[in-house]
Design a protein around this motif. Sequence first.
Motif, PDB file in Angstrom:
ATOM      1  N   TYR A 288      -9.800  13.340  -1.707  1.00 39.29           N
ATOM      2  CA  TYR A 288      -8.993  12.306  -2.335  1.00 39.29           C
ATOM      3  C   TYR A 288      -9.721  10.964  -2.377  1.00 39.29           C
ATOM      4  CZ  TYR A 288      -4.542  10.367  -3.955  1.00 39.29           C
ATOM      5  OH  TYR A 288      -3.546   9.809  -4.700  1.00 39.29           O
TER       6      TYR A 288
ATOM      7  N   GLU B  79      -6.104  13.456  -8.795  1.00 36.70           N
ATOM      8  CA  GLU B  79      -4.992  12.743  -9.425  1.00 36.70           C
ATOM      9  C   GLU B  79      -4.769  13.217 -10.858  1.00 36.70           C
ATOM     10  OE1 GLU B  79      -2.545  10.300  -8.991  1.00 36.70           O
ATOM     11  OE2 GLU B  79      -2.781  11.248  -7.032  1.00 36.70           O
TER      12      GLU B  79
ATOM     13  N   HIS C 298       3.778  16.455 -10.343  1.00 38.97           N
ATOM     14  CA  HIS C 298       2.565  15.778  -9.862  1.00 38.97           C
ATOM     15  C   HIS C 298       2.363  16.048  -8.369  1.00 38.97           C
ATOM     16  CE1 HIS C 298      -0.224  12.142  -9.660  1.00 38.97           C
ATOM     17  NE2 HIS C 298       0.118  12.288  -8.388  1.00 38.97           N
ATOM     18  N   GLU C 299       3.443  15.846  -7.596  1.00 36.54           N
ATOM     19  CA  GLU C 299       3.312  15.992  -6.139  1.00 36.54           C
ATOM     20  C   GLU C 299       3.104  17.441  -5.722  1.00 36.54           C
ATOM     21  OE1 GLU C 299       3.641  11.942  -6.191  1.00 36.54           O
ATOM     22  OE2 GLU C 299       2.627  13.408  -4.961  1.00 36.54           O
TER      23      GLU C 299
ATOM     24  N   HIS D  94      -0.401  18.530  -6.178  1.00 38.42           N
ATOM     25  CA  HIS D  94      -1.313  18.140  -5.097  1.00 38.42           C
ATOM     26  C   HIS D  94      -1.375  19.247  -4.036  1.00 38.42           C
ATOM     27  CE1 HIS D  94      -2.732  14.172  -6.047  1.00 38.42           C
ATOM     28  NE2 HIS D  94      -1.525  13.660  -6.147  1.00 38.42           N
TER      29      HIS D  94
ATOM     30  N   HIS E 166      -6.393   6.311  -8.929  1.00 32.40           N
ATOM     31  CA  HIS E 166      -5.305   6.199  -9.910  1.00 32.40           C
ATOM     32  C   HIS E 166      -5.721   5.468 -11.180  1.00 32.40           C
ATOM     33  CE1 HIS E 166      -2.842   7.034  -6.298  1.00 32.40           C
ATOM     34  NE2 HIS E 166      -2.094   7.686  -7.164  1.00 32.40           N
TER      35      HIS E 166
HETATM   36 ZN   LIG Z   1      -0.936  11.736  -6.716  1.00 29.94          ZN
END
Ligand SMILES: [Zn+2]
Length: 304
Positions: free
Chosen positions: A160, A169, A145-146, A149, A229
Motif C-alpha cells: 500500500y 487503490e 472498493h473496501e 482491498h 489516492h
Molecule cells: Zn482504498
Amino acid sequence: VAEGATTGYGYGILGDYKTLNTYYSNGTYYLYDVTKPMNGVIETRTAQNGSSLPGSYSVDSNNAWTAYSQGADVDAHYYAGVVYDYYKNTHNRNSFDNNGSTIRSTVHYGYQYNNAFWNGVQMVYGDGDGSVFAPLSGALDVVAHEITHAVTDYTAGLEYRNQPGALNESMSDVFGYFVEPNDYLLGEDVYTPGVSGDALRSLSNPEAYGQPAHMNNYVYTSEDNGGVHINSGIPNKAAYLTITSIGKAKAEKIYYRALTVYLTSTSDFSDARASLLQSAADLYGYGSSTYNAVVNAWNQVGVY
Ligand SMILES: [Zn+2]
Ligand SMILES: CCCCC[C@H](S)C(=O)N[C@@H](Cc1ccccc1)C(=O)N[C@@H](C)C(=O)O
Ligand SMILES: [Ca+2]
C-alpha cells in the motif's frame, strides 16, 4: 419460536427500502446473513461511534430496521451481500479469500469519520461529518472498493505505497465500477450530500477531481503513502479506456485474471500493463483486437 434465518427490511441512508437477510435468536434479530453458499456468512456490527472493533452486533427487536440511525447498518449489510454475489456469480470467487470467510463490516466507526477502510480483517465505515461525507456504507461503490482491498490482500497482495499502492487503490476503484457500473464516478452517493453531481473520483475524467491521467503527471510525494489516492488516476484512466473499448464483460475478466494470477506485492504500473496484456492474451488471444485495445489504453496514459 425456534432460532434461524429470517428476512427483514429496512431503509438505507438515502431512505431507500431494502430487504435484509437477518437471523433470529432468543427474541432478537441480528444483521447476520447465512444465505450465501458454502457458509459465506455476512455480518454487520456497530462501533457505536467508538473506535474499538469489531463492536457489537447490529440488533433489532422486530426485524424492521427503519430507524434513521440504522441506515448505515442496513446499507453495509445489504451492499456486502451484493458484492459477495458479484464475486461469486461473475468470477466464481467465494468471499474475499475464495474460502467462504465471513464478510464482517462495522459501521458508526469513530465520530463523524470521513472514511472507510479494510483493516486486514474486516470492513470499517465512518458516519462522515454530514458535509464531506454521508455514512460511507451508503454507496455500493465504496463497499465494493473496501471488499476488493480484501481480495487484493489475498491475491496480488499489492503493497500500500507508491505505484503498487496506487495500483491497489485503482483495483478497488475499478471493481467498484464493475460492481456498480451505472457511472464512472466513485463515491457520488455519499460524497458531499449537500452538493449534487459531484464525486470523490472519476474513472473517465480523473483530472476533474485533481488526479493525474498520464504518467507525465505522476505525483511524487511522501503524503498518503506516496500519493496512492492521487496516482490511482493513471491506472484508473487506463481502465476506463479499456472498458469503453472492449466492454465491461471482457474487461472484468481480464482485470480479475491480472489481479489473481499475475500481479504481485511489488508490481508497478508497467507490470500492471504487462499483467493485463498477458491476461488478454490468455483469454482472447495475443494480437487480438481485445489485446490491442489494452495496448492502446496503456499507451494513452504513458505507461509502457
Ligand atoms: Zn482504498
Ligand atoms: C484509514 C486510512 C485510509 C484508508 C483508505 C481506504 S482503503 C480508502 O481508500 N477509502 C476510500 C473510501 C471511498 C471509496 C470510494 C469512493 C469514495 C470513498 C477513499 O477513497 N478514501 C479517501 C477519502 C482517502 O482516504 O483519501
Ligand atoms: Ca459510482
